[in-house]
Motif scaffolding. Structure first.
Motif, PDB file in Angstrom:
ATOM      1  N   GLY A   1      50.160 -20.340 -19.655  1.00 44.28           N
ATOM      2  CA  GLY A   1      49.709 -19.324 -18.983  1.00 44.28           C
ATOM      3  C   GLY A   1      49.631 -17.917 -19.926  1.00 44.28           C
ATOM      4  N   TRP A   2      50.662 -17.810 -20.397  1.00 45.88           N
ATOM      5  CA  TRP A   2      50.743 -16.445 -20.991  1.00 45.88           C
ATOM      6  C   TRP A   2      49.608 -16.358 -22.348  1.00 45.88           C
ATOM      7  N   ILE A   3      49.319 -17.685 -22.962  1.00 48.77           N
ATOM      8  CA  ILE A   3      48.283 -17.583 -24.053  1.00 48.77           C
ATOM      9  C   ILE A   3      46.969 -17.464 -23.640  1.00 48.77           C
ATOM     10  N   HIS A   4      46.869 -18.040 -22.524  1.00 47.30           N
ATOM     11  CA  HIS A   4      45.321 -18.016 -21.523  1.00 47.30           C
ATOM     12  C   HIS A   4      45.133 -16.482 -21.387  1.00 47.30           C
ATOM     13  N   GLN A   5      46.270 -15.691 -20.566  1.00 45.65           N
ATOM     14  CA  GLN A   5      46.026 -14.458 -20.397  1.00 45.65           C
ATOM     15  C   GLN A   5      45.839 -13.506 -21.406  1.00 45.65           C
ATOM     16  N   PHE A   6      46.467 -13.696 -22.421  1.00 47.94           N
ATOM     17  CA  PHE A   6      46.058 -12.698 -23.751  1.00 47.94           C
ATOM     18  C   PHE A   6      44.736 -13.145 -24.159  1.00 47.94           C
ATOM     19  N   ALA A   7      44.648 -14.480 -24.466  1.00 44.23           N
ATOM     20  CA  ALA A   7      43.278 -14.569 -25.061  1.00 44.23           C
ATOM     21  C   ALA A   7      42.146 -14.264 -24.207  1.00 44.23           C
ATOM     22  N   GLY A   8      42.166 -14.461 -22.707  1.00 43.92           N
ATOM     23  CA  GLY A   8      41.470 -13.981 -21.802  1.00 43.92           C
ATOM     24  C   GLY A   8      41.037 -12.567 -21.660  1.00 43.92           C
TER      25      GLY A   8
ATOM     26  N   PHE B   1      44.348 -23.835 -23.489  1.00 44.80           N
ATOM     27  CA  PHE B   1      45.635 -23.280 -22.695  1.00 44.80           C
ATOM     28  C   PHE B   1      45.182 -22.903 -21.401  1.00 44.80           C
ATOM     29  N   PRO B   2      45.369 -23.650 -20.228  1.00 47.10           N
ATOM     30  CA  PRO B   2      44.693 -23.261 -19.019  1.00 47.10           C
ATOM     31  C   PRO B   2      45.786 -22.212 -18.447  1.00 47.10           C
ATOM     32  N   THR B   3      45.407 -21.339 -17.632  1.00 46.76           N
ATOM     33  CA  THR B   3      46.190 -20.475 -16.780  1.00 46.76           C
ATOM     34  C   THR B   3      46.968 -21.282 -15.857  1.00 46.76           C
ATOM     35  N   ASP B   4      48.188 -20.239 -15.343  1.00 46.75           N
ATOM     36  CA  ASP B   4      48.857 -21.186 -14.308  1.00 46.75           C
ATOM     37  C   ASP B   4      48.281 -20.991 -12.816  1.00 46.75           C
ATOM     38  N   ASN B   5      48.523 -21.761 -12.110  1.00 50.92           N
ATOM     39  CA  ASN B   5      47.817 -21.800 -10.811  1.00 50.92           C
ATOM     40  C   ASN B   5      48.766 -21.422  -9.743  1.00 50.92           C
ATOM     41  N   SER B   6      49.282 -19.965 -10.119  1.00 47.52           N
ATOM     42  CA  SER B   6      50.419 -19.558  -9.174  1.00 47.52           C
ATOM     43  C   SER B   6      49.897 -17.728  -9.234  1.00 47.52           C
ATOM     44  N   PRO B   7      50.659 -17.181  -8.337  1.00 46.32           N
ATOM     45  CA  PRO B   7      50.412 -15.677  -8.388  1.00 46.32           C
ATOM     46  C   PRO B   7      50.730 -15.043  -9.832  1.00 46.32           C
ATOM     47  N   ARG B   8      51.921 -15.662 -10.238  1.00 44.61           N
ATOM     48  CA  ARG B   8      52.625 -14.997 -11.540  1.00 44.61           C
ATOM     49  C   ARG B   8      52.483 -16.055 -12.464  1.00 44.61           C
TER      50      ARG B   8
ATOM     51  N   VAL C   1      36.854 -22.069  -5.450  1.00 44.94           N
ATOM     52  CA  VAL C   1      37.243 -20.933  -6.214  1.00 44.94           C
ATOM     53  C   VAL C   1      36.258 -19.714  -5.736  1.00 44.94           C
ATOM     54  N   ASP C   2      36.666 -19.069  -5.004  1.00 47.26           N
ATOM     55  CA  ASP C   2      35.896 -17.779  -4.635  1.00 47.26           C
ATOM     56  C   ASP C   2      35.068 -17.202  -5.749  1.00 47.26           C
ATOM     57  N   PRO C   3      33.982 -17.095  -5.724  1.00 49.53           N
ATOM     58  CA  PRO C   3      33.237 -16.109  -6.948  1.00 49.53           C
ATOM     59  C   PRO C   3      33.516 -14.732  -6.772  1.00 49.53           C
ATOM     60  N   LEU C   4      33.777 -14.265  -5.691  1.00 52.68           N
ATOM     61  CA  LEU C   4      33.652 -12.769  -5.485  1.00 52.68           C
ATOM     62  C   LEU C   4      35.377 -12.393  -5.934  1.00 52.68           C
ATOM     63  N   SER C   5      36.480 -12.981  -5.650  1.00 54.20           N
ATOM     64  CA  SER C   5      37.774 -12.749  -5.925  1.00 54.20           C
ATOM     65  C   SER C   5      38.247 -13.496  -6.900  1.00 54.20           C
ATOM     66  N   ARG C   6      38.182 -14.544  -7.317  1.00 54.72           N
ATOM     67  CA  ARG C   6      38.990 -15.410  -8.238  1.00 54.72           C
ATOM     68  C   ARG C   6      38.339 -15.632  -9.523  1.00 54.72           C
ATOM     69  N   ALA C   7      39.114 -15.559 -10.585  1.00 58.36           N
ATOM     70  CA  ALA C   7      38.767 -15.583 -11.813  1.00 58.36           C
ATOM     71  C   ALA C   7      38.211 -17.062 -11.951  1.00 58.36           C
ATOM     72  N   VAL C   8      37.339 -17.167 -13.221  1.00 59.79           N
ATOM     73  CA  VAL C   8      36.781 -18.327 -13.583  1.00 59.79           C
ATOM     74  C   VAL C   8      37.578 -19.203 -14.233  1.00 59.79           C
ATOM     75  N   SER C   9      38.776 -18.652 -14.604  1.00 61.22           N
ATOM     76  CA  SER C   9      39.876 -19.715 -15.211  1.00 61.22           C
ATOM     77  C   SER C   9      40.256 -20.687 -14.146  1.00 61.22           C
ATOM     78  N   TYR C  10      40.334 -20.295 -12.800  1.00 63.92           N
ATOM     79  CA  TYR C  10      40.747 -21.368 -11.823  1.00 63.92           C
ATOM     80  C   TYR C  10      39.807 -22.358 -11.579  1.00 63.92           C
ATOM     81  N   TYR C  11      38.626 -22.589 -12.390  1.00 63.71           N
ATOM     82  CA  TYR C  11      37.826 -23.589 -12.423  1.00 63.71           C
ATOM     83  C   TYR C  11      38.534 -25.136 -12.782  1.00 63.71           C
ATOM     84  N   VAL C  12      39.695 -24.723 -13.684  1.00 62.78           N
ATOM     85  CA  VAL C  12      40.304 -25.935 -14.348  1.00 62.78           C
ATOM     86  C   VAL C  12      41.262 -26.597 -13.083  1.00 62.78           C
TER      87      VAL C  12
END
Length: 246
Positions: free
Chosen positions: A127-134, A114-121, A48-59
């Motif tokens: 994923g939507w719950i995670h996005q709004f909460a985040g 509620f983890p995010t989706d591991n995809s561009p969209r 998980v690149d700390p420069l370009s990737r969100a912390v959510s992707y640690y899951v």
């Protein structure tokens, strides 16, 4: 009269001691959370690149998910412990700050559950719950800091903390705005941004900087709560024998 004053001193000391315990608990939790996030950034920087990737992707990184989820839950717990400690001393944060801090805690728990989706969209409900909460995380705590600073600046012993909270909150607002700009290519893929506004390559760094400021805000509240509650507990212990003697 002495019995009444002694009872009041005893209850005041009990509330102050509880506030002190809650402040210590929150400081320990927040300190551990700082270490955990540092560990994730260093240990899993290849995944998980700390420069370009969100912390959510640690899951999605092996052996990182449990640490990340536990950290979100821990920070939410520390926030509620701080609120409870402040309530014991009747420190007035104001209803707006309290509501925003509770909202921040709920958003942290939703992001953990509620983890995010591991995809561009975003493709799933989780994923939507995670996005709004985040997204709410980047707004609620800076606004809570501003509201708390306004309420605390007129209360004895809290003026310095109010000034610090205001500075941290303003810094949070700046970084939250920068992060929104950095995420625009993901939110509006059809819109071609000018190169000068394309911060996507450092969006992860901006997000981590914002989260660090938010943790610093909570640490500032917890540290001041410890000092104030410790002084109140010591004062109550000194006043109790005098009250009984009267």
């Amino acid at each position: 009269m002495g019995v009444t004053e002694g009872t009041q001193a005893r209850w005041g000391g009990a509330f102050a001691t509880l506030a002190c315990a809650l402040s210590v608990l929150s400081l320990l939790i927040l300190g551990r959370s700082v270490l955990a996030m540092t560990y994730l950034n260093v240990r899993f920087h290849d995944e998980v690149d700390p420069l370009s990737r969100a912390v959510s992707y640690y899951v999605f990184a092996e052996r990182a998910a449990e640490v990340f989820v536990a950290t979100l839950v821990a920070v939410a717990t520390a926030t509620l412990a701080i609120l409870a400690g402040l309530a014991q001393l009747r420190v007035r944060l104001g209803p707006r700050a309290v509501a925003l801090l509770i909202g921040w805690s709920v958003a942290l728990l939703l992001c953990a559950a509620f983890p995010t989706d591991n995809s561009p969209r975003i493709e799933t409900g989780s994923g939507w719950i995670h996005q709004f909460a985040g997204a709410s995380l980047f707004v609620t705590l800076p606004l809570a800091g501003l509201a708390a600073a306004t309420s605390l600046r007129g209360q004895p012993g809290w003026a310095g903390t109010a000034r610090l909270l205001r500075r941290l909150a303003l810094g949070g607002v700046v970084l939250a705005s920068a992060y929104l700009v950095a995420r625009l290519p993901d939110l509006l893929p059809w819109w071609q941004l000018p190169g000068v506004l394309d911060f996507s390559a450092i969006s992860g760094l901006v997000q981590r900087g914002l989260f660090a400021l938010e943790l610093a805000t909570l640490l500032a509240l917890a540290a001041r709560l410890l000092r104030v509650s410790w002084s109140a507990a010591r004062q109550a212990s000194r006043d109790r024998p005098r009250a009984v003697a009267r």
